[in-house]
Design a protein around this motif. Sequence first.
Motif, PDB file in Angstrom:
ATOM      1  N   ARG A   1      30.792  38.817  44.110  1.00  0.00           N
ATOM      2  CA  ARG A   1      30.209  38.492  44.461  1.00  0.00           C
ATOM      3  C   ARG A   1      28.778  39.662  44.552  1.00  0.00           C
ATOM      4  NH1 ARG A   1      31.606  32.730  48.641  1.00  0.00           N
ATOM      5  NH2 ARG A   1      31.975  34.860  49.213  1.00  0.00           N
ATOM      6  N   GLU A   2      29.297  40.294  45.081  1.00  0.00           N
ATOM      7  CA  GLU A   2      28.221  41.087  45.609  1.00  0.00           C
ATOM      8  C   GLU A   2      28.169  42.174  44.604  1.00  0.00           C
ATOM      9  OE1 GLU A   2      28.477  42.969  49.054  1.00  0.00           O
ATOM     10  OE2 GLU A   2      29.878  41.476  50.195  1.00  0.00           O
ATOM     11  N   THR A   3      28.849  42.539  43.843  1.00  0.00           N
ATOM     12  CA  THR A   3      28.426  43.582  42.638  1.00  0.00           C
ATOM     13  C   THR A   3      28.838  43.296  41.356  1.00  0.00           C
ATOM     14  OG1 THR A   3      30.521  44.390  42.839  1.00  0.00           O
ATOM     15  CG2 THR A   3      28.780  45.171  44.587  1.00  0.00           C
ATOM     16  N   ARG A   4      29.339  41.647  40.711  1.00  0.00           N
ATOM     17  CA  ARG A   4      29.683  41.313  39.647  1.00  0.00           C
ATOM     18  C   ARG A   4      30.631  42.250  39.480  1.00  0.00           C
ATOM     19  NH1 ARG A   4      28.431  36.091  41.185  1.00  0.00           N
ATOM     20  NH2 ARG A   4      26.454  36.215  41.795  1.00  0.00           N
ATOM     21  N   ARG A   5      30.953  42.590  40.096  1.00  0.00           N
ATOM     22  CA  ARG A   5      32.309  43.524  38.962  1.00  0.00           C
ATOM     23  C   ARG A   5      33.851  43.024  38.927  1.00  0.00           C
ATOM     24  NH1 ARG A   5      34.294  49.013  41.074  1.00  0.00           N
ATOM     25  NH2 ARG A   5      35.765  49.669  39.793  1.00  0.00           N
ATOM     26  N   ARG A   6      34.324  42.629  38.012  1.00  0.00           N
ATOM     27  CA  ARG A   6      35.474  42.068  37.893  1.00  0.00           C
ATOM     28  C   ARG A   6      36.731  42.988  37.570  1.00  0.00           C
ATOM     29  NH1 ARG A   6      34.181  37.153  34.674  1.00  0.00           N
ATOM     30  NH2 ARG A   6      36.191  36.500  35.192  1.00  0.00           N
ATOM     31  N   MET A   7      37.877  43.137  37.988  1.00  0.00           N
ATOM     32  CA  MET A   7      38.979  43.934  37.187  1.00  0.00           C
ATOM     33  C   MET A   7      39.474  44.459  35.988  1.00  0.00           C
ATOM     34  SD  MET A   7      42.096  42.814  40.405  1.00  0.00           S
ATOM     35  CE  MET A   7      41.633  42.779  42.438  1.00  0.00           C
ATOM     36  N   ARG A   8      39.671  45.379  35.376  1.00  0.00           N
ATOM     37  CA  ARG A   8      39.429  45.921  34.274  1.00  0.00           C
ATOM     38  C   ARG A   8      41.304  45.846  33.955  1.00  0.00           C
ATOM     39  NH1 ARG A   8      39.640  51.118  34.115  1.00  0.00           N
ATOM     40  NH2 ARG A   8      39.248  51.440  36.025  1.00  0.00           N
ATOM     41  N   THR A   9      42.244  45.487  32.993  1.00  0.00           N
ATOM     42  CA  THR A   9      43.591  45.305  32.595  1.00  0.00           C
ATOM     43  C   THR A   9      44.395  46.430  34.022  1.00  0.00           C
ATOM     44  OG1 THR A   9      43.300  44.743  30.707  1.00  0.00           O
ATOM     45  CG2 THR A   9      45.428  46.220  31.454  1.00  0.00           C
ATOM     46  N   PRO A  10      43.936  47.605  33.863  1.00  0.00           N
ATOM     47  CA  PRO A  10      44.276  48.985  34.798  1.00  0.00           C
ATOM     48  C   PRO A  10      44.698  48.109  36.739  1.00  0.00           C
ATOM     49  CG  PRO A  10      43.565  50.176  33.407  1.00  0.00           C
ATOM     50  CD  PRO A  10      43.017  48.963  33.286  1.00  0.00           C
ATOM     51  N   GLU A  11      43.606  47.379  36.656  1.00  0.00           N
ATOM     52  CA  GLU A  11      43.707  47.061  37.789  1.00  0.00           C
ATOM     53  C   GLU A  11      44.293  45.967  38.531  1.00  0.00           C
ATOM     54  OE1 GLU A  11      39.144  49.840  38.514  1.00  0.00           O
ATOM     55  OE2 GLU A  11      39.096  47.603  37.677  1.00  0.00           O
ATOM     56  N   ILE A  12      43.608  44.726  37.405  1.00  0.00           N
ATOM     57  CA  ILE A  12      44.721  43.372  37.335  1.00  0.00           C
ATOM     58  C   ILE A  12      46.020  43.984  37.797  1.00  0.00           C
ATOM     59  CG2 ILE A  12      45.074  41.630  35.370  1.00  0.00           C
ATOM     60  CD1 ILE A  12      42.304  41.810  34.726  1.00  0.00           C
ATOM     61  N   ARG A  13      46.698  44.783  36.005  1.00  0.00           N
ATOM     62  CA  ARG A  13      48.218  45.217  36.767  1.00  0.00           C
ATOM     63  C   ARG A  13      48.658  45.638  37.959  1.00  0.00           C
ATOM     64  NH1 ARG A  13      48.983  50.071  32.844  1.00  0.00           N
ATOM     65  NH2 ARG A  13      48.652  50.871  35.428  1.00  0.00           N
ATOM     66  N   ASP A  14      47.982  46.587  38.271  1.00  0.00           N
ATOM     67  CA  ASP A  14      48.107  46.955  39.643  1.00  0.00           C
ATOM     68  C   ASP A  14      48.202  46.394  41.108  1.00  0.00           C
ATOM     69  OD1 ASP A  14      48.427  49.655  38.486  1.00  0.00           O
ATOM     70  OD2 ASP A  14      46.629  50.049  39.476  1.00  0.00           O
TER      71      ASP A  14
END
Length: 463
Positions: A246-259
Amino acid sequence: METALQEREPVKARLATRPLGFFGSLRAARTNLLEILPAIAVTQPMVSGRTGVRWHMVMDPEALRRILLEKVDDYPKSVVTKNLLRPAIGESLFIAEGAHWRWQRRAAAPAFSARNIGALSPVMTAAADASSDRIAAAGSRAIDVHLEMVRATFEVISDVTLSGEGRFDRESMHRAIDNYIDVAGRVSLFDIAGLPGWVPRPGRVISGNALKKMKAVADDAIAKRGAGSAKSPPDLLDLLMAGEDRETRRRMRTPEIRDNLLTFIVAGHETTALTLAWGLYLCAFAPEVQEAAAEEARRVLGSRTARAEDLPALPLIRAIVDESLRLYPPAGLLSRTARTADTLCGREIRAGDTVMIPIYALHRNRLLWDRPDAFDPQRFRDGTPVDRYGYLPFGDGPRICIGAGFAIQEAVIILATLLARFRFRAVPGRDPKPVLIITTRPEGGIWLTAEPRPDPDRPRAAA
């Protein structure tokens, strides 16, 4: 009941009574990390020494509060911990530090809200039913309840992370995870000597195929969800993919979701399976506690399977789970590396020192617990037993385990169901041995027989 429990103690680890030295420590670290813990760790607030590097074991609640809460950024995960786990779970929540950890935590937190965890409870209920059927099918034969609980909890975690994936080979995935923990999860000579992480560890090179299988399954599932196959209700993979900081509006990319997905799969079944297996061992060890718990469960459930909404009515079952986590914490040892100089318990901490939190010794420390080696779930029904930082099965502070609520709900549902339906008895001469590699496993398994209890909803024949 209390007097009988005071006279008996369940199995415990053999702690070191003399200095182990460099190679002795390496041998213990590769076979059973609990054996590197000095016996005085259960009688002291802090123990220090040197084995290649300066180290400190901390069992003092105030010092632990400082490490885990007040100065958490000054005590990051140790280099050894990162070397062990980074090949499998990358820079996920368990490994990441600082800002990279914070935004991931904020993005993932909604997935583990009470509402979402409750929505996933039918999967846990189904797994409890399936486990009950398998145990019943064994008849009078002894079963290794550790293996059975691993199977049950892996069914849960795979269904709530990869539900509906038609090509998902559950058995292959589980074998890959188990192989990685067994081969690559052991501390190496290079770790003890303090060599940097980029120096290859032979065991982790050998386990490369297992890692490739794990990551391929996760990548395939993420790609399929990206093509629009979200579940209803959403599972953990859907929630991770939809998560946003909510602070940065950043979402996980595929490598981050996978890990992070692999982190939840690995940790989410292993730790709960161990809690349940040790809990069933303790109930078989203390039949009087088991009977009281069974009576509670049968009164609430009748012949049906437990559900999430039953948890408030099952305080003794919950207390058994809590006491199992105390006596046999799945994460029996946490390790940090001091980033800056500090003072703990009046002792100097230098930058670079290894600071260990031996949860196993903390939970049995005689300065904190009455009859610390005894099995007594009543201690968790009489109010707060000790300082909050004297009981840390899920860690604490901002890095407290994000899945703690999920694990407790699952453990109570499965344990209540099984205790309502079966009377468990220990197999003579088959006592388990607590062994810590990455988690506190029962060496040799936990062998019990399970006698079916009468159906509480079936009318009894007239006398």
